[in-house]
Design a protein around this motif. Structure first.
Motif, PDB file in Angstrom:
ATOM      1  N   ASP A 110       4.846 -35.524 -55.303  1.00 23.79           N
ATOM      2  CA  ASP A 110       5.637 -36.726 -55.541  1.00 23.79           C
ATOM      3  C   ASP A 110       4.921 -37.573 -56.584  1.00 23.79           C
ATOM      4  O   ASP A 110       3.953 -38.265 -56.276  1.00 23.79           O
ATOM      5  CB  ASP A 110       5.802 -37.512 -54.237  1.00 23.79           C
ATOM      6  N   THR A 166      14.404 -17.811 -54.015  1.00 30.04           N
ATOM      7  CA  THR A 166      15.414 -18.696 -54.580  1.00 30.04           C
ATOM      8  C   THR A 166      14.781 -19.586 -55.652  1.00 30.04           C
ATOM      9  O   THR A 166      13.547 -19.666 -55.779  1.00 30.04           O
ATOM     10  CB  THR A 166      16.009 -19.596 -53.497  1.00 30.04           C
ATOM     11  N   ALA A 167      15.622 -20.297 -56.384  1.00 30.33           N
ATOM     12  CA  ALA A 167      15.116 -21.245 -57.375  1.00 30.33           C
ATOM     13  C   ALA A 167      14.245 -22.301 -56.707  1.00 30.33           C
ATOM     14  O   ALA A 167      13.228 -22.741 -57.274  1.00 30.33           O
ATOM     15  CB  ALA A 167      16.280 -21.901 -58.114  1.00 30.33           C
ATOM     16  N   GLU A 168      14.612 -22.701 -55.497  1.00 27.02           N
ATOM     17  CA  GLU A 168      13.816 -23.694 -54.760  1.00 27.02           C
ATOM     18  C   GLU A 168      12.421 -23.166 -54.467  1.00 27.02           C
ATOM     19  O   GLU A 168      11.436 -23.900 -54.550  1.00 27.02           O
ATOM     20  CB  GLU A 168      14.525 -24.065 -53.456  1.00 27.02           C
ATOM     21  N   ASP A 169      12.324 -21.871 -54.133  1.00 30.06           N
ATOM     22  CA  ASP A 169      11.019 -21.262 -53.874  1.00 30.06           C
ATOM     23  C   ASP A 169      10.135 -21.320 -55.118  1.00 30.06           C
ATOM     24  O   ASP A 169       8.954 -21.670 -55.049  1.00 30.06           O
ATOM     25  CB  ASP A 169      11.181 -19.809 -53.430  1.00 30.06           C
ATOM     26  N   TRP A 170      10.700 -20.961 -56.263  1.00 29.64           N
ATOM     27  CA  TRP A 170       9.931 -20.987 -57.511  1.00 29.64           C
ATOM     28  C   TRP A 170       9.507 -22.411 -57.858  1.00 29.64           C
ATOM     29  O   TRP A 170       8.358 -22.643 -58.252  1.00 29.64           O
ATOM     30  CB  TRP A 170      10.765 -20.393 -58.647  1.00 29.64           C
ATOM     31  N   ASN A 171      10.419 -23.355 -57.703  1.00 30.93           N
ATOM     32  CA  ASN A 171      10.098 -24.745 -58.017  1.00 30.93           C
ATOM     33  C   ASN A 171       9.000 -25.280 -57.102  1.00 30.93           C
ATOM     34  O   ASN A 171       8.118 -26.022 -57.538  1.00 30.93           O
ATOM     35  CB  ASN A 171      11.350 -25.616 -57.883  1.00 30.93           C
ATOM     36  N   ARG A 172       9.062 -24.898 -55.831  1.00 25.40           N
ATOM     37  CA  ARG A 172       8.051 -25.346 -54.870  1.00 25.40           C
ATOM     38  C   ARG A 172       6.677 -24.805 -55.234  1.00 25.40           C
ATOM     39  O   ARG A 172       5.666 -25.513 -55.170  1.00 25.40           O
ATOM     40  CB  ARG A 172       8.476 -24.871 -53.472  1.00 25.40           C
ATOM     41  N   SER A 173       6.618 -23.548 -55.655  1.00 31.62           N
ATOM     42  CA  SER A 173       5.346 -22.932 -56.038  1.00 31.62           C
ATOM     43  C   SER A 173       4.733 -23.634 -57.244  1.00 31.62           C
ATOM     44  O   SER A 173       3.543 -23.956 -57.258  1.00 31.62           O
ATOM     45  CB  SER A 173       5.564 -21.449 -56.345  1.00 31.62           C
ATOM     46  N   ALA A 206       5.518 -26.667 -58.436  1.00 30.96           N
ATOM     47  CA  ALA A 206       5.348 -28.116 -58.273  1.00 30.96           C
ATOM     48  C   ALA A 206       3.950 -28.460 -57.806  1.00 30.96           C
ATOM     49  O   ALA A 206       3.328 -29.396 -58.324  1.00 30.96           O
ATOM     50  CB  ALA A 206       6.389 -28.654 -57.290  1.00 30.96           C
TER      51      ALA A 206
END
Length: 251
Positions: free
Chosen positions: A65, A116-123, A125
């Motif tokens: 954040d 998913t795209a969320e998984d990639w973004n989480r990694s 981030a």
């Protein structure tokens, strides 16, 4: 009022992911001769760790954040003017930030078909973007002290395999980030070290072995304290040299 940074005039180092695993081991390794700024999200755990160390304070922030991160950095009493803490000496100026160790990280496992795209973004981030943003916020203080940035990368920053695409890609990207940062900050006297541990006995290793369907045998892996010793070397190295990249593997 912000807490007084470095009350005992020790070189100050901020460690992310300090409450567990490699980050916790690094805190104990550096605690004997540094003032530590212990990064994490669990204040209770950070307070407990700080109580075990000679000189430490919590740094509570959500690394993913940017607003939370910026507020937490602003709350630190970081001297950026040489007049505030005297001339730099080997990057360890009393009252200023001698280093930051990026130890926080997340393991995202799965095949390209599954993720998913969320998984990639989480990694990315936490493993990449948060490292870049926290470093950016700390650069004025690091430059003033001619400090050291250490990133805890991985053997996965050099090679990848099935099921490891998201994690390995983030570690490849982290290696690219540290290479760029090293080139950019050389003129400012900031050292940048990338540490690449092999398999280490941590909760993340348990999680990985569970994904791989194998047993977790702690004695098969390096101890977190071994990785911490390499970080101590990078930070304590005399000012006339720098460790650019260091790969350490189980014997």
């Amino acid at each position: 009022m912000a807490p007084t940074l470095n009350p005992e005039n020790r070189p100050a180092v901020l460690i992310t992911g300090a409450s567990r695993g490699i980050g916790r081991a690094i805190a104990h390794e550096l605690g004997r001769d540094h003032h530590l700024i212990l990064g994490g999200r669990d204040r209770e755990a950070l307070d407990a760790l700080a109580a075990e160390l000679p000189s430490a304070q919590p740094f509570v922030a959500d690394l993913a954040d940017p607003a939370s991160l910026a507020d937490a950095v602003t709350a630190l009493d970081l001297a950026s003017d040489p007049a505030d803490g005297g001339a730099a000496a080997d990057g360890d100026t009393p009252g200023r930030l001698a280093g930051v160790v990026h130890s926080a990280g997340i393991l995202v496992s799965g095949t390209v078909e599954e993720l998913t795209a969320e998984d990639w973004n989480r990694s990315f981030a936490l493993n990449v973007t948060a490292v870049a943003e926290l470093t950016r916020l700390l650069l004025p203080a690091l430059r003033a002290a001619r400090g050291t940035v250490v990133t805890i990368n991985s053997g996965s920053g050099y090679s990848s395999g099935a099921g490891g695409g998201a994690y390995c890609a983030s570690k490849f990207a982290l290696r690219a980030l540290t290479d760029a940062l090293r080139a950019e900050e050389k003129e400012h006297g900031v050292r940048v070290s990338s540490v690449h541990p092999g398999r280490t006995a941590t909760d993340m290793q348990r999680e990985l072995r569970s994904y791989e369907g194998g047993d977790y045998q702690e004695e098969d892996y390096m101890r977190p304290e071994t990785v911490a010793a390499t970080v101590g070397l990078a930070l304590r190295l005399p000012a006339d040299a720098a460790i650019d990249s260091l790969s350490v593997r189980p014997r």
